[in-house]
Write a protein that holds these residues in place. Structure first.
Motif, PDB file in Angstrom:
ATOM      1  N   GLU A   1      -7.131   4.214  15.570  1.00 30.80           N
ATOM      2  CA  GLU A   1      -8.143   3.812  16.204  1.00 30.80           C
ATOM      3  C   GLU A   1      -9.556   5.070  16.494  1.00 30.80           C
ATOM      4  O   GLU A   1     -10.811   5.539  16.569  1.00 30.80           O
ATOM      5  N   LEU A   2      -8.861   6.346  17.727  1.00 29.66           N
ATOM      6  CA  LEU A   2      -9.698   6.887  18.121  1.00 29.66           C
ATOM      7  C   LEU A   2      -9.882   8.046  17.219  1.00 29.66           C
ATOM      8  O   LEU A   2     -10.600   8.666  17.323  1.00 29.66           O
ATOM      9  N   GLN A   3      -8.863   8.096  16.426  1.00 26.50           N
ATOM     10  CA  GLN A   3      -9.212   8.745  14.788  1.00 26.50           C
ATOM     11  C   GLN A   3     -10.155   8.656  14.244  1.00 26.50           C
ATOM     12  O   GLN A   3     -10.811   8.912  13.652  1.00 26.50           O
ATOM     13  N   LYS A   4     -10.062   7.128  13.735  1.00 29.14           N
ATOM     14  CA  LYS A   4     -10.883   6.490  13.051  1.00 29.14           C
ATOM     15  C   LYS A   4     -12.940   7.077  13.228  1.00 29.14           C
ATOM     16  O   LYS A   4     -13.315   7.806  12.862  1.00 29.14           O
ATOM     17  N   LEU A   5     -12.230   6.746  14.686  1.00 33.70           N
ATOM     18  CA  LEU A   5     -14.392   7.098  15.507  1.00 33.70           C
ATOM     19  C   LEU A   5     -14.000   8.895  15.969  1.00 33.70           C
ATOM     20  O   LEU A   5     -15.649   9.113  16.437  1.00 33.70           O
ATOM     21  N   ASP A   6     -13.434   9.324  15.098  1.00 32.69           N
ATOM     22  CA  ASP A   6     -13.704  10.620  16.277  1.00 32.69           C
ATOM     23  C   ASP A   6     -13.516  11.371  17.459  1.00 32.69           C
ATOM     24  O   ASP A   6     -14.497  11.598  17.692  1.00 32.69           O
ATOM     25  N   ILE A   7     -12.680  10.367  17.961  1.00 24.93           N
ATOM     26  CA  ILE A   7     -12.865  10.828  19.554  1.00 24.93           C
ATOM     27  C   ILE A   7     -12.164  11.649  19.821  1.00 24.93           C
ATOM     28  O   ILE A   7     -10.641  11.713  19.612  1.00 24.93           O
TER      29      ILE A   7
ATOM     30  N   PHE B   1      -7.056  11.363  28.909  1.00 21.35           N
ATOM     31  CA  PHE B   1      -7.516  11.949  28.932  1.00 21.35           C
ATOM     32  C   PHE B   1      -9.128  12.468  28.214  1.00 21.35           C
ATOM     33  O   PHE B   1      -8.569  12.419  27.721  1.00 21.35           O
ATOM     34  N   LEU B   2     -10.120  11.955  28.222  1.00 22.12           N
ATOM     35  CA  LEU B   2     -11.105  11.735  27.326  1.00 22.12           C
ATOM     36  C   LEU B   2     -12.709  11.038  28.396  1.00 22.12           C
ATOM     37  O   LEU B   2     -12.685  11.075  29.271  1.00 22.12           O
ATOM     38  N   SER B   3     -14.320  12.177  27.958  1.00 25.60           N
ATOM     39  CA  SER B   3     -15.394  12.251  27.793  1.00 25.60           C
ATOM     40  C   SER B   3     -15.820  10.251  28.333  1.00 25.60           C
ATOM     41  O   SER B   3     -15.403   9.363  27.699  1.00 25.60           O
ATOM     42  N   ALA B   4     -16.080  10.334  29.043  1.00 28.79           N
ATOM     43  CA  ALA B   4     -17.072   8.680  29.365  1.00 28.79           C
ATOM     44  C   ALA B   4     -17.908   8.480  27.873  1.00 28.79           C
ATOM     45  O   ALA B   4     -18.075   7.476  27.769  1.00 28.79           O
ATOM     46  N   ALA B   5     -18.509   9.531  27.924  1.00 31.95           N
ATOM     47  CA  ALA B   5     -19.497   8.726  26.337  1.00 31.95           C
ATOM     48  C   ALA B   5     -18.690   8.460  25.475  1.00 31.95           C
ATOM     49  O   ALA B   5     -18.879   8.003  24.621  1.00 31.95           O
ATOM     50  N   ASP B   6     -17.398   9.333  25.058  1.00 27.41           N
ATOM     51  CA  ASP B   6     -16.447   8.894  23.993  1.00 27.41           C
ATOM     52  C   ASP B   6     -15.352   7.422  24.615  1.00 27.41           C
ATOM     53  O   ASP B   6     -15.726   6.610  23.751  1.00 27.41           O
ATOM     54  N   LEU B   7     -15.654   7.371  25.435  1.00 26.57           N
ATOM     55  CA  LEU B   7     -15.098   5.826  26.258  1.00 26.57           C
ATOM     56  C   LEU B   7     -16.555   4.833  25.598  1.00 26.57           C
ATOM     57  O   LEU B   7     -15.870   3.857  24.858  1.00 26.57           O
ATOM     58  N   MET B   8     -17.553   4.963  25.793  1.00 28.49           N
ATOM     59  CA  MET B   8     -18.419   4.343  25.576  1.00 28.49           C
ATOM     60  C   MET B   8     -18.776   3.946  24.441  1.00 28.49           C
ATOM     61  O   MET B   8     -19.101   2.546  23.709  1.00 28.49           O
ATOM     62  N   LYS B   9     -18.594   5.390  23.181  1.00 30.71           N
ATOM     63  CA  LYS B   9     -18.138   4.741  21.887  1.00 30.71           C
ATOM     64  C   LYS B   9     -17.309   4.287  22.158  1.00 30.71           C
ATOM     65  O   LYS B   9     -18.021   3.487  20.754  1.00 30.71           O
TER      66      LYS B   9
END
Length: 173
Positions: free
Chosen positions: A21-27, A151-159
């Motif tokens: 899912e993260l790959q699909k969303l380019d996170i 570890f990921l950014s808050a913006a990417d988590l919200m995405k």
């Protein structure tokens, strides 16, 4: 023993589904592999020296069986009375292990916002403590398994959360 092996197998599947899912969303994210961590203190020890907000995700419910996911800095103490006042909820308590499994498809101790992938009912309200987000450094979580820390950014988590069809609120706990 077979039940433990089954849960571990389930966690491995949930982990792979999350990565897909993260790959699909380019996170973008960073992953740290480590032995199984049973507590936040144990997990934190495995990632010592790395920059990131150490988080805790608490899965709560009220008397009417409404569910809440509260995400905050793991160094901060949860004030249930304050949460109830801020959100207008009543009689909040920690959800049972069976609720965690039923609603998030996860084991107790591996709760994170990534479990919402498994909540087709979309019946979970998500809250972030604003102090944790103000730090503007990566957030850390178990990625649906306790042998890794992501570890990921808050913006990417919200995405990610939005892509799962959920909203969230930021509150001052």
């Amino acid at each position: 023993m077979q039940e433990v092996n089954q849960m571990t197998k389930g966690s491995a599947i949930a982990y792979q589904e999350l990565l897909d899912e993260l790959q699909k969303l380019d996170i973008k994210y960073e992953m740290v592999d480590h032995p199984a961590a049973k507590t936040t203190a144990e997990a934190d020890a495995y990632i010592a020296g790395k920059i990131g907000v150490r988080t805790k995700s608490m899965f709560l419910k009220d008397k009417k069986k409404n569910f809440y996911l509260v995400i905050m800095d793991d160094a901060k103490r949860m004030d249930f009375k304050e949460f109830q006042e801020l959100t207008g909820t009543k009689r909040i308590s920690m959800a049972h292990d069976s609720d965690i499994e039923d609603q998030l498809g996860l084991e107790a101790g591996i709760v994170s916002p990534f479990g919402i992938m498994n909540n087709a009912a979309h019946n979970i309200q998500i809250y972030f403590d604003q102090d944790m987000l103000a730090e503007n450094i990566p957030l850390t979580f178990h990625p649906n398994i306790n042998t890794h820390t992501i570890f990921l950014s808050a913006a990417d988590l919200m995405k990610f959360i939005k892509a799962q069809g959920f909203d969230y609120q930021i509150i001052d706990l």
